[in-house]
Design a protein around this motif. Structure first.
Motif, PDB file in Angstrom:
ATOM      1  N   ARG A   3     107.732  53.577 -49.890  1.00  9.67           N
ATOM      2  CA  ARG A   3     106.814  54.713 -49.886  1.00  9.67           C
ATOM      3  C   ARG A   3     107.320  55.867 -49.012  1.00  9.67           C
ATOM      4  O   ARG A   3     107.185  57.035 -49.362  1.00  9.67           O
ATOM      5  N   TYR A   6     109.743  58.169 -50.882  1.00  7.27           N
ATOM      6  CA  TYR A   6     109.081  59.104 -51.791  1.00  7.27           C
ATOM      7  C   TYR A   6     108.332  60.200 -51.039  1.00  7.27           C
ATOM      8  O   TYR A   6     108.332  61.353 -51.456  1.00  7.27           O
ATOM      9  N   GLU A   7     107.722  59.845 -49.927  1.00  3.86           N
ATOM     10  CA  GLU A   7     107.020  60.854 -49.136  1.00  3.86           C
ATOM     11  C   GLU A   7     107.991  61.866 -48.542  1.00  3.86           C
ATOM     12  O   GLU A   7     107.698  63.057 -48.492  1.00  3.86           O
ATOM     13  N   ALA A  10     109.129  64.115 -51.432  1.00  2.00           N
ATOM     14  CA  ALA A  10     108.028  65.028 -51.792  1.00  2.00           C
ATOM     15  C   ALA A  10     107.885  66.122 -50.740  1.00  2.00           C
ATOM     16  O   ALA A  10     107.693  67.301 -51.080  1.00  2.00           O
ATOM     17  N   ASN A  39     104.078  62.546 -58.371  1.00  2.40           N
ATOM     18  CA  ASN A  39     105.239  61.736 -58.008  1.00  2.40           C
ATOM     19  C   ASN A  39     106.342  61.794 -59.066  1.00  2.40           C
ATOM     20  O   ASN A  39     107.125  60.863 -59.215  1.00  2.40           O
ATOM     21  N   LEU A  41     109.142  63.433 -59.030  1.00  2.00           N
ATOM     22  CA  LEU A  41     109.969  64.191 -58.098  1.00  2.00           C
ATOM     23  C   LEU A  41     111.247  64.717 -58.736  1.00  2.00           C
ATOM     24  O   LEU A  41     111.651  65.850 -58.483  1.00  2.00           O
TER      25      LEU A  41
END
Length: 90
Positions: A3, A6-7, A10, A39, A41
């Motif tokens: 996670r 991805y954060e 982003a 999401n 991305l």
């Protein structure tokens, strides 16, 4: 990928949107932000590169490098660098 990965991606994409806002339409900003929020991305980065290249919007060396590094980090191939080749230096 976890996670946090991805954060981070982003967050970097949102930062690019802020930095490049003066060269994007409000519609493009909204669309790309929606991709980030969903999401999607890779799609967000590709769309950002495509929009900038379509109108040959200028980029600083740092902006270009950040976008290419992000594409590399996401293992996206050469689509983003190829699109950005149409953007002159700012």
């Amino acid at each position: 990928m976890d996670r946090a990965y991805y954060e981070e991606i982003a967050g970097r994409l949102r930062g690019l949107l802020i930095r490049l806002a003066d060269r994007l339409s409000s519609e493009d900003i909204t669309l790309i932000a929606e991709f980030v929020d969903a999401n999607e991305l890779g799609l967000a980065l590709e769309q950002l590169a495509d929009v900038l290249s379509e109108d040959e919007r200028p980029l600083t060396e740092d902006e270009r490098a950040d976008m290419v590094a992000l594409a590399d980090r996401m293992y996206m191939g050469d689509r983003v660098p190829h699109a950005l080749a149409f953007c002159p230096e700012r």
